[in-house]
Design a protein around this motif. Structure first.
Motif, PDB file in Angstrom:
ATOM      1  N   ARG A   1      38.317  48.795  32.861  1.00 17.36           N
ATOM      2  CA  ARG A   1      38.113  47.030  34.023  1.00 17.36           C
ATOM      3  C   ARG A   1      37.934  46.212  31.917  1.00 17.36           C
ATOM      4  N   HIS A   2      38.068  47.116  31.528  1.00 13.16           N
ATOM      5  CA  HIS A   2      37.940  46.173  30.013  1.00 13.16           C
ATOM      6  C   HIS A   2      38.819  45.940  29.687  1.00 13.16           C
ATOM      7  N   ALA A   3      39.997  46.837  29.731  1.00 11.24           N
ATOM      8  CA  ALA A   3      41.101  46.696  29.229  1.00 11.24           C
ATOM      9  C   ALA A   3      41.751  45.751  29.869  1.00 11.24           C
ATOM     10  N   SER A   4      42.024  45.629  31.069  1.00 12.59           N
ATOM     11  CA  SER A   4      42.533  45.672  32.602  1.00 12.59           C
ATOM     12  C   SER A   4      42.097  44.091  33.344  1.00 12.59           C
ATOM     13  N   ASP A   5      42.571  43.551  33.686  1.00 17.10           N
ATOM     14  CA  ASP A   5      42.253  42.658  34.757  1.00 17.10           C
ATOM     15  C   ASP A   5      41.791  43.426  35.992  1.00 17.10           C
ATOM     16  N   ALA A   6      41.094  43.865  36.480  1.00 18.27           N
ATOM     17  CA  ALA A   6      41.017  44.590  37.865  1.00 18.27           C
ATOM     18  C   ALA A   6      40.707  43.990  39.022  1.00 18.27           C
ATOM     19  N   THR A   7      41.204  41.909  39.240  1.00 19.07           N
ATOM     20  CA  THR A   7      41.107  41.489  39.768  1.00 19.07           C
ATOM     21  C   THR A   7      42.279  41.253  40.584  1.00 19.07           C
ATOM     22  N   THR A   8      43.522  41.761  40.135  1.00 23.71           N
ATOM     23  CA  THR A   8      44.715  41.345  39.798  1.00 23.71           C
ATOM     24  C   THR A   8      45.054  43.337  40.596  1.00 23.71           C
ATOM     25  N   PRO A   9      46.233  42.880  41.067  1.00 28.03           N
ATOM     26  CA  PRO A   9      47.148  44.309  41.864  1.00 28.03           C
ATOM     27  C   PRO A   9      47.537  45.353  40.835  1.00 28.03           C
ATOM     28  N   GLN A  10      47.859  44.560  39.817  1.00 28.85           N
ATOM     29  CA  GLN A  10      48.313  45.678  38.569  1.00 28.85           C
ATOM     30  C   GLN A  10      47.311  46.315  37.604  1.00 28.85           C
ATOM     31  N   GLY A  11      46.033  44.861  37.785  1.00 25.09           N
ATOM     32  CA  GLY A  11      44.378  45.906  37.005  1.00 25.09           C
ATOM     33  C   GLY A  11      43.726  46.780  38.028  1.00 25.09           C
ATOM     34  N   ARG A  12      43.725  46.173  39.198  1.00 25.69           N
ATOM     35  CA  ARG A  12      43.111  47.106  40.419  1.00 25.69           C
ATOM     36  C   ARG A  12      44.317  49.256  40.070  1.00 25.69           C
ATOM     37  N   GLU A  13      45.220  48.350  40.147  1.00 25.17           N
ATOM     38  CA  GLU A  13      45.912  49.936  40.417  1.00 25.17           C
ATOM     39  C   GLU A  13      46.079  50.787  39.058  1.00 25.17           C
ATOM     40  N   ALA A  14      45.457  50.284  38.251  1.00 25.99           N
ATOM     41  CA  ALA A  14      45.871  50.396  36.839  1.00 25.99           C
ATOM     42  C   ALA A  14      44.021  51.175  36.323  1.00 25.99           C
ATOM     43  N   VAL A  15      42.918  50.570  36.935  1.00 28.67           N
ATOM     44  CA  VAL A  15      41.622  51.496  37.213  1.00 28.67           C
ATOM     45  C   VAL A  15      41.800  52.789  38.115  1.00 28.67           C
TER      46      VAL A  15
END
Length: 352
Positions: free
Chosen positions: A222-236
């Motif tokens: 979550r520090h590295a990605s924007d978890a509010t976006t679909p891409q960030g969510r999938e990264a988490v």
């Protein structure tokens, strides 16, 4: 982590949170059932992303039915529950009782039933190749509802229940979930629920290590990605799976893995019910159990009203697909009975 340092709110547990725990479990179970044993890639190929029920007639699995089974034992015996009473119920109501078309459920349940039919007794009945499975994790929520505000007692009671069917990490996973639900029903926040889960299992256990890795993965990603976006969510979600999943193992029902995935989903969602459950579902693996656990804890944190209305209304009485004995029982009625068994009716009535 010491239980004495966990700030459990002094107020009386509410029926809304008790109902939220069991209804949340049933909702998560029904949402996750179609995705059980699938990978995220397979889920995406079939449904894009699961955002709700994907079946016209959603239904719970063994997770919900064994939850009701254990809850009814607690209602009957309360704090005096013994391994002998649990064993007797397994014999009379499962091993020697009528089975649904799914024939009693998963690996740990079937192995336990076969051991009981061979004449073994607890704890020998739990000595089988699937004693580390998530079959106890899936039915842990009632112990937290019953022992609300007392995570140590919730953990003790589920260990009694689990002595018939599980050993070691299989029991630790159930203890962690029961303790988390116990403090959540009493009004604690997610961080306190996580602390309670850590506090009741050995620090060097597989369960504790997997839980710690999953939570750390959420923080880092979550520090590295924007978890509010679909891409960030999938990264988490990928990060949680990397931290918790045992790759190369042919089955998906490992208790430490289920705890790591479920609590990782809760952390990624900051305890929000809808987000936590759908995160668990879309990570696949034993999706009905991980979503059921995430739903139980999130429902206990926020109450039944936090569960989307369409999801609440989809949950009917248990169908007896695995345990014919629980057919017709509704998790909301069971939640009410658990709290009534734990506290005087007058006190319960004042917390509605």
């Amino acid at each position: 982590m010491n239980l004495s340092t966990i700030p459990v709110p002094p107020g009386a547990p509410t029926l809304d949170r008790a109902r939220g725990a069991l209804l949340g479990l049933a909702v998560g179970d029904a949402l996750g059932a179609p995705a059980e044993n699938l990978t995220p890639e397979e889920i995406k190929a079939r449904w894009g992303r699961v955002e709700g029920f994907v079946l016209d007639e959603p239904a719970g699995t063994d997770d919900t039915e064994y939850t009701i089974f254990s809850a009814l034992l607690l209602i009957e015996h309360g704090h005096q529950l013994t391994p002998a009473q649990v064993e007797d119920a397994w014999r009379s109501r499962i091993a020697n009782g009528a089975e649904g078309p799914f024939r009693g459920a998963g690996f740990s349940e079937r192995s336990t039933v076969e051991n009981l039919r061979r004449g073994l007794t607890a704890p020998q009945s739990a000595q089988h190749r699937h004693a580390w499975s998530d079959g106890l994790v899936m039915r842990a929520a009632p112990f937290g509802v019953f022992a609300a505000g007392d995570p140590l007692e919730a953990a003790r009671l589920i260990a009694v229940d689990g002595s018939v069917s599980h050993e070691g990490e299989g029991i630790y996973g159930g203890m962690a979930v029961a303790a988390a639900v116990a403090v959540a029903v009493a009004g604690a926040d997610l961080d306190t629920a996580v602390d309670a889960a850590f506090a009741v299992v050995p620090e060097d256990s597989w369960t504790a290590r997997t839980l710690a890795r999953a939570l750390a993965a959420v923080r880092e990603e979550r520090h590295a990605s924007d978890a509010t976006t679909p891409q960030g969510r999938e990264a988490v979600e990928r990060a949680i799976r990397r931290a918790a999943v045992v790759r190369g193992y042919p089955w998906t029902d490992l208790a430490p893995e289920a705890v790591g995935l479920a609590f990782g989903a809760l952390a990624a969602a900051d305890g929000d019910f809808r987000t936590a459950v759908l995160t668990a579902v879309n990570m696949g693996r034993d999706a009905d159990t991980t979503a059921a656990v995430a739903g139980a804890v999130a429902g206990a944190l926020s109450g039944a009203d936090a569960i989307p209305a369409a999801w609440r209304s989809a949950i009917g009485p248990a169908g007896g697909s695995c345990l014919a004995w629980v057919r017709g029982r509704h998790v909301l009625e069971v939640a009410d009975a658990l709290r009534q068994a734990a506290e005087p009716a007058a006190q319960i009535g004042g917390t509605r």
